[in-house]
Design an enzyme around this catalytic site. Sequence first.
Site, mmCIF file in Angstrom:
data_model
loop_
_atom_site.group_PDB
_atom_site.id
_atom_site.type_symbol
_atom_site.label_atom_id
_atom_site.label_comp_id
_atom_site.label_asym_id
_atom_site.label_seq_id
_atom_site.Cartn_x
_atom_site.Cartn_y
_atom_site.Cartn_z
ATOM 1 N N ARG A 50 18.191 -19.223 23.532
ATOM 2 C CA ARG A 50 16.964 -19.708 24.156
ATOM 3 C C ARG A 50 16.374 -20.819 23.317
ATOM 4 N NH1 ARG A 50 13.029 -14.819 25.521
ATOM 5 N NH2 ARG A 50 11.553 -16.275 24.570
ATOM 6 N N ARG A 67 19.951 -11.690 18.536
ATOM 7 C CA ARG A 67 19.966 -11.691 19.993
ATOM 8 C C ARG A 67 20.829 -12.830 20.530
ATOM 9 N NH1 ARG A 67 14.127 -11.423 22.823
ATOM 10 N NH2 ARG A 67 13.763 -13.565 22.262
ATOM 11 N N ARG A 113 -1.389 -11.781 27.301
ATOM 12 C CA ARG A 113 -1.207 -12.170 25.907
ATOM 13 C C ARG A 113 -2.515 -12.632 25.283
ATOM 14 N NH1 ARG A 113 4.648 -13.399 26.559
ATOM 15 N NH2 ARG A 113 5.565 -13.976 24.565
ATOM 16 N N LYS A 137 10.513 -5.406 24.609
ATOM 17 C CA LYS A 137 9.751 -5.222 25.852
ATOM 18 C C LYS A 137 10.664 -5.351 27.077
ATOM 19 C CE LYS A 137 6.667 -8.529 25.005
ATOM 20 N NZ LYS A 137 7.113 -9.017 23.676
ATOM 21 N N ARG A 174 5.745 -18.164 17.125
ATOM 22 C CA ARG A 174 5.467 -17.157 18.165
ATOM 23 C C ARG A 174 4.857 -15.904 17.549
ATOM 24 N NH1 ARG A 174 11.245 -16.960 20.530
ATOM 25 N NH2 ARG A 174 10.510 -15.149 21.703
HETATM 26 P P1 AMP Z 1 8.630 -14.426 26.230
HETATM 27 O O1 AMP Z 1 9.912 -14.505 26.983
HETATM 28 O O2 AMP Z 1 7.716 -13.344 26.733
HETATM 29 O O3 AMP Z 1 8.837 -14.325 24.734
HETATM 30 O O4 AMP Z 1 7.852 -15.790 26.495
HETATM 31 C C1 AMP Z 1 8.408 -17.030 26.119
HETATM 32 C C2 AMP Z 1 7.321 -18.093 26.052
HETATM 33 O O5 AMP Z 1 6.708 -18.233 27.345
HETATM 34 C C3 AMP Z 1 6.175 -17.760 25.107
HETATM 35 O O6 AMP Z 1 6.450 -18.143 23.763
HETATM 36 C C4 AMP Z 1 5.044 -18.590 25.721
HETATM 37 O O7 AMP Z 1 5.193 -19.948 25.401
HETATM 38 C C5 AMP Z 1 5.299 -18.440 27.213
HETATM 39 N N1 AMP Z 1 4.605 -17.269 27.793
HETATM 40 C C6 AMP Z 1 5.159 -16.149 28.334
HETATM 41 N N2 AMP Z 1 4.232 -15.302 28.771
HETATM 42 C C7 AMP Z 1 3.035 -15.896 28.525
HETATM 43 C C8 AMP Z 1 1.684 -15.523 28.721
HETATM 44 N N3 AMP Z 1 1.353 -14.340 29.272
HETATM 45 N N4 AMP Z 1 0.710 -16.401 28.343
HETATM 46 C C9 AMP Z 1 1.017 -17.584 27.783
HETATM 47 N N5 AMP Z 1 2.266 -17.995 27.541
HETATM 48 C C10 AMP Z 1 3.277 -17.164 27.898
#
Ligand code: AMP
Length: 181
Positions: free
Chosen positions: A128, A124, A85, A15, A139
């Site tokens: 993180r 990757r 989400r 994404k 996740r």
């Molecule tokens: P990402 O970088 O999009 O994979 O997000 C990393 C983490 O941030 C996720 O595993 C969630 O804990 C939190 N997170 C990011 N976006 C959201 C969202 N829209 N709703 C809830 N938690 C989020």
Amino acid sequence: MKPVIVLLGPPGSGKGTQAARLDCAALATGDLLREAIAEDSDLGRRAREFTDRGELVPDELVVEILRRALAPLDGKGVVLDGFPRTIAQADALGDLLAERDRELTATVLLDIPDEQVVERISRRGQGRADDNPETVRNRLRVYHEATEPLIAYYEERGLLRRVDGSGDPDEVAERVQSAMA
Ligand code: AMP
């Protein structure tokens, strides 16, 4: 009207990579949360207990983050990466956009199998905090449970475009372009 595009897909589906290639301002709630955590703001401290475990941050916190981030982007095309989400977030997005006289143009689903998610994230190597194998599995579970229902949600509204997210990022970018044409 300037487009608003949602990129939907499991963690590691590309994404962020695809968002950066669209001619739009990219808003990634994961990045915004990591910034808040790095700043050790009140919101960051509340978010961290969820991100560390690979759980979703409560809807009201992320919706508030997105509300603030969208406000200065009225005249610009926007691509959302990692938001919404949950169904509640999708409903909130509709309201936030309506408040700004905007509407969602399309939702692009980057489809990749779970095995590729695990492989891509281990390659990757961004270091993180939530990229360790156990958290990645969580996740993915959260994606299937809470986020996948958005596929039907956007399909019912005639907004879903499915794209094969596997393979070379340039090829995926071409598929994204033709899906939105
Ligand atoms: P990402 O970088 O999009 O994979 O997000 C990393 C983490 O941030 C996720 O595993 C969630 O804990 C939190 N997170 C990011 N976006 C959201 C969202 N829209 N709703 C809830 N938690 C989020």
